[in-house]
Enzyme design. Structure first.
Site, PDB file in Angstrom:
ATOM      1  N   MET A   1     -10.082  -3.014  -2.812  1.00  0.00           N
ATOM      2  CA  MET A   1     -10.436  -2.487  -1.494  1.00  0.00           C
ATOM      3  C   MET A   1     -11.413  -1.329  -1.683  1.00  0.00           C
ATOM      4  SD  MET A   1      -6.836  -2.787   0.564  1.00  0.00           S
ATOM      5  CE  MET A   1      -5.683  -2.106  -0.604  1.00  0.00           C
ATOM      6  N   CYS A   2     -12.669  -1.676  -1.949  1.00  0.00           N
ATOM      7  CA  CYS A   2     -13.686  -0.669  -2.260  1.00  0.00           C
ATOM      8  C   CYS A   2     -14.273  -0.081  -0.986  1.00  0.00           C
ATOM      9  CB  CYS A   2     -14.758  -1.262  -3.168  1.00  0.00           C
ATOM     10  SG  CYS A   2     -14.110  -1.635  -4.803  1.00  0.00           S
ATOM     11  N   TYR A   3     -13.408   0.596  -0.231  1.00  0.00           N
ATOM     12  CA  TYR A   3     -13.815   1.266   1.004  1.00  0.00           C
ATOM     13  C   TYR A   3     -12.761   2.323   1.314  1.00  0.00           C
ATOM     14  CZ  TYR A   3     -11.210  -3.069   2.014  1.00  0.00           C
ATOM     15  OH  TYR A   3     -10.336  -4.122   1.970  1.00  0.00           O
ATOM     16  N   ASP A   4     -12.983   3.071   2.400  1.00  0.00           N
ATOM     17  CA  ASP A   4     -12.111   4.211   2.736  1.00  0.00           C
ATOM     18  C   ASP A   4     -12.145   5.279   1.643  1.00  0.00           C
ATOM     19  OD1 ASP A   4     -11.415   2.816   5.012  1.00  0.00           O
ATOM     20  OD2 ASP A   4      -9.531   2.057   4.208  1.00  0.00           O
TER      21      ASP A   4
ATOM     22  N   TRP B   1     -13.237  -6.964   4.347  1.00  0.00           N
ATOM     23  CA  TRP B   1     -12.295  -6.475   5.346  1.00  0.00           C
ATOM     24  C   TRP B   1     -13.125  -5.969   6.507  1.00  0.00           C
ATOM     25  CZ3 TRP B   1      -7.328  -7.027   6.303  1.00  0.00           C
ATOM     26  CH2 TRP B   1      -6.850  -6.363   7.458  1.00  0.00           C
TER      27      TRP B   1
ATOM     28  N   GLU C   1       0.846  -1.200   0.000  1.00  0.00           N
ATOM     29  CA  GLU C   1       0.000   0.000   0.000  1.00  0.00           C
ATOM     30  C   GLU C   1       0.881   1.249   0.000  1.00  0.00           C
ATOM     31  OE1 GLU C   1      -3.112  -0.171   2.950  1.00  0.00           O
ATOM     32  OE2 GLU C   1      -3.617  -2.200   2.397  1.00  0.00           O
TER      33      GLU C   1
END
Ligand SMILES: *[C@@H]1O[C@H](CO)[C@@H](O)[C@H](O)[C@H]1NC(C)=O
Ligand SMILES: *[C@@H]1O[C@H](CO)[C@@H](O)[C@H](O)[C@H]1NC(C)=O
Ligand SMILES: *[C@@H]1O[C@H](CO)[C@@H](O)[C@H](O)[C@H]1NC(C)=O
Length: 506
Positions: free
Chosen positions: A219-222, A370, A156
């Site tokens: 990672m479809c968040y944040d 997650w 990341e």
């Protein structure tokens, strides 16, 4: 004699139960469950250990995280006490891998990286063929020693956070060389990729990555949090305007447009929310507009400002003396809670079912979470009372079965009980088993793993719905019914080619 027979019988029973293996999801899509293994240190009911895991809810489990050793450039344990058995450690690696004996459907992989490992070390490791070879060699030994099924790369992010622009190309080389080394062993190679447009542009050559990776965990968040300075959805399905690139739908389209095979893309959904404290007592709040303070509030288990696990959020909802009011933000398909200046935007069974349905419409490979340790794994929360689980499915299903063309399609599917399906769908029956839609009655007022169950039920139903719609299309074509938009029929828009086609013409 009778006694002896009984004992023999009981021994027989025990050994049958002993040797019994248990299955996983039946819908055929992948369900990738990350475990943030530090959840073992959370207080009280937040503490999550291997014994709390329900492996039948996942097809893949990802142990998070291992780290990168700066001097050897090899993979290493970040928590030797928890991961290993040395010095009376809790043998996390071996314990998780051992679950495969009872759950032979499971694939168990190890993730390397995560936010705290940063980007710089990975940038160095991926820089030269020699460095990459050192890393790959250490990974092969590691996988062999602990018997993991493969590796998940969680750098990341390439070219960001102390990385360099060249990381984008080096990441492809790393993935290619890992894949080549894995092939003879049959190891899985996956990666968790950031979903923001800026990150995707800078970090990933999607087309090439898609060639070598078995699955791409998006990672479809944040997408939003207190760092925006305004209130927003953690994982909005759609953006707040046409040019808003921070949404689940935008990320899906971006990947498919950039050459990722849909079946390799796995849609990540958060089992957590984001918390905010408003600057003032605004009457109405607006996502993307209403100002918030620099930091949000914490949950009692995860204890991180601005973040709350679903298991913490649902306890707030269950608490009879709490003052949360319940809201639904339609554009982003996100539930949120409000108590005065405090806001929680999160995902529940309803918003997750909508995301799952979207993923199935795009023929994606499946769903990732997650992380499984913040679902209501103990079953302490009351059933989601406000938002009707699968609400959208029920509505559309009823409309489907009322459609005359649909009725014909149902008949031509040769389902012996088309009438039964119609009836059951009206009674909110929607789990497919033995080719029948069957009623899935909640057995408990306090069901555990509400979100994981929602993922699996919604996947089953969405696939079934899609199968029926596809059949309806076929029947329509056969009968040469004019295929033109019919505003009276709510299904016409959904029968048109997938939306990705429309994006190409932009
Ligand atoms: C491990 O635990 C056992 C039993 O509690 C104890 O006798 C032993 O000394 C411990 N070993 C280490 C290395 O801590
Ligand atoms: C329930 O909410 C009230 C009011 O916010 C709070 O004082 C109390 O500690 C909560 N109880 C639990 C068990 O969290
Ligand atoms: C569906 O329900 C109606 C009314 O309840 C009933 O008359 C009919 O027999 C049912 N059809 C089937 C196939 O069960």
């Amino acid at each position: 004699m009778v006694k002896l027979l009984w004992i023999a019988f009981l021994i027989g029973m025990v050994s049958v139960l002993d040797g019994q293996t248990l299955g996983g999801p039946m819908h055929g899509k992948v369900v990738v469950c990350y475990i943030g293994t530090w959840a073992t240190y959370r207080p009280g009911d937040g503490q999550f250990d291997l014994e709390h895991l329900e492996p039948s809810l996942c097809t893949h489990i990802v142990y998070s995280f291992a780290g990168l050793d700066e001097t050897t450039l090899g993979i290493k344990s970040l928590d030797t006490w928890h991961d290993l058995e040395k010095n009376n450690g809790s043998s996390g690696y071996r314990g998780l891998v051992a679950l495969k004996r009872r759950y032979p459907h499971l694939k168990v992989t190890i993730a390397i990286g995560g936010w705290n490992e940063g980007s710089r070390k990975f940038s160095t490791m991926a820089e030269t063929a020699e460095n990459r070879a050192k890393f790959i060699k250490s990974v092969l030994v590691f996988l062999d020693v602990y018997k993991f099924d493969g590796l998940d790369l969680d750098w990341e992010y390439p070219a960001k956070r102390d990385g360099r622009p060249i990381d984008r190309a080096n990441f492809v080389l790393l993935v290619k060389e890992l894949k080549e080394a894995f092939e003879p062993k049959g190891y899985l190679l996956t990666a968790a990729l950031g979903a923001g447009k800026e990150t995707m542009d800078a970090a990933y050559d999607m087309h090439k990555l898609s060639r070598y990776l078995d699955f791409i965990h998006m990672m479809c968040y944040d997408y939003h949090g207190t760092w925006d300075g305004v209130v927003g959805a953690n994982a909005p399905l759609r953006g707040t305007s046409d040019d808003d690139v921070l949404s689940v739908e935008y990320t899906i389209k971006y990947l498919l447009e950039n050459g990722v095979s849909p079946y390799k893309m796995v849609l990540g959904v958060p089992l957590y929310g984001r918390t905010f404290i408003l600057n003032n007592d605004a009457q109405d709040i607006e996502f993307g507009r209403t100002p918030v303070q620099q930091t949000g509030f914490k949950g009692p288990y995860t204890r991180e400002a601005g973040f709350m696990g679903y298991n913490e959020i649902c306890m707030e909802i269950t608490n009879k003396s709490s003052k949360w009011t319940h809201h639904w933000h339609d554009q982003s398909a996100t539930p949120y809670l409000r108590d005065g200046k405090r806001i929680i935007t999160y995902d529940n069974t309803r918003s997750i079912a909508i995301k799952v349905k979207t993923a199935m419409e795009y023929n994606l490979g499946g769903i990732m979470v997650w992380s499984i340790d913040t679902d209501d794994f103990r079953g302490l929360c009351e059933k989601d009372r406000e938002t009707e689980t699968y609400h959208e499915f029920v509505q559309s299903y009823n409309r489907i079965v009322d459609d005359p063309i649909m009725k014909k399609a149902l008949k031509s599917l040769n389902l012996p009980d088309a009438g039964r399906i119609e009836n059951l769908s009206r009674q909110r029956a929607y789990v497919l088993s033995n080719n029948k839609l069957q009623l899935r009655l909640p057995t408990s007022q306090y069901p555990n793993y509400a979100l994981m169950h929602a993922i699996n039920d919604a996947t089953t139903l969405a696939l079934e719905e899609k199968r029926i719609l596809d059949e309806m299309n076929r029947v329509m074509k056969q009968n040469e019914i004019p295929d033109e938009p019919d505003s009276a029929n709510p299904f016409y828009p959904r029968l048109s080619p997938p939306r990705i086609k429309q994006m190409h013409t932009k």
